[in-house]
Design an enzyme around this catalytic site. Structure first.
Site: not given
Ligand code: CO
Length: 296
Positions: A84, A95, A155, A163, A188, A279
């Site tokens: 990640d 992200d 998010h 977030h 994700e 993601e």
């Molecule tokens: Co994330």
């Protein structure tokens, strides 16, 4: 959303995707996990961005938030490995995550989270509800007889904020909040062959500064000053021990005791099921166009 912000989000997304592919290529048998993460973060700087959070690698039944300390001796052998990674350009964030199966036994589980992400991206448009997006993820994962992880979600992303609202569920939670122009967020999906529910597992090495309070200890004060330079974005123990040595751990403990940090311990499937993740970051332009910033 102004033009400059959009361009920076796109650039952050592009760099994040490049770093994800680079990182995935380093995940091999006998590679040191901590070295892979160091190289991933070096690459982020090399490409002109900064980490939006510490790059993290979670293996097997760990779904998220595993981040090794500086001297962690762990070498990959036959794990199911999720990477990640997030980058930011002047606070504008990308992200993304990918799962690499070193065991050869979990390709279907890897495909389930990948297909769920694709299914979600097909549903994402102005006016789609969060429940509909969650439903597409849930169906794609259940088609393979796996469980979506229900207590992890995508998010919203903000300027220097990893977030924000809303949460993007990995199942149909009936949320009728609609996608709107200008939204910037990460989706994700996590797929599990276990419970599909994660819980804290082990000590946190990933933190966020919650609140600044006065501290007496001089080292703690130095560490705190440095932490403030992350602009509220998450950081990890390893970043601090590299800069301040092992005394950074005492400083961290003091900050935790003073309730100045949010800590993010590793999260593992409740029934020790294996977990895969995929993601991407998405930006809905003011014209309503869906821009996937981290598609490779
Ligand atoms: Co994330």
């Amino acid at each position: 959303m102004d033009k400059e912000a959009i361009e920076k989000i796109k650039l952050a997304g592009k760099i994040t995707a490049q770093v994800r592919e680079y990182g995935a290529s380093l995940i091999k048998k006998d590679a040191l996990m901590v070295e892979v993460l160091d190289k991933v973060e070096e690459k982020i700087f090399e490409l002109g961005a900064k980490p939006a959070f510490p790059a993290q690698i979670s293996c097997n039944s760990i779904a998220a938030h595993y981040c090794p300390e500086e001297n962690d001796p762990f070498k990959f052998s036959d794990e199911l490995v999720s990477l990640d990674v997030g980058c930011h350009v002047d606070g504008y964030i990308g992200d993304t995550a990918v799962t690499v199966d070193l065991s050869g036994n979990y390709s279907e589980l890897v495909n389930a989270s990948k297909e769920a992400l694709e299914a979600a991206l097909n549903v994402v448009k102005v006016g789609a509800t969060l429940g509909e997006i969650g439903n597409s993820i849930q169906e794609a994962i259940q088609k393979h007889d796996f469980a979506p992880v229900r207590n992890l979600s995508g998010h919203g992303l903000g300027h220097y904020k990893i977030h924000t609202k809303p949460s993007f569920p990995n199942f149909n939670n009936q949320d009728d909040t609609k996608i709107e122009k200008g939204m910037h967020f990460a989706i994700e999906p996590f797929a599990s062959n276990g419970a599909g529910v994660v819980q804290d597992s082990g000590n946190a090495t990933v933190f966020e500064l919650r609140e600044i309070k006065p501290v007496r200890n001089i080292i703690t004060r130095q560490v705190l000053k440095h932490i403030a330079s992350y602009e509220g974005l998450p950081f990890c123990t390893r970043w601090l021990t590299k800069k301040f040595g092992m005394k950074a751990k005492l400083a961290l403990r003091e900050l935790e005791q003073l309730d100045m940090l949010h800590s993010h311990p590793p999260l593992a499937d409740k029934n020790k099921g294996m977990v895969s993740q995929a993601e991407h970051t998405i930006l809905i332009s003011d014209e309503g166009e869906v821009i996937v910033t981290t598609k490779s």
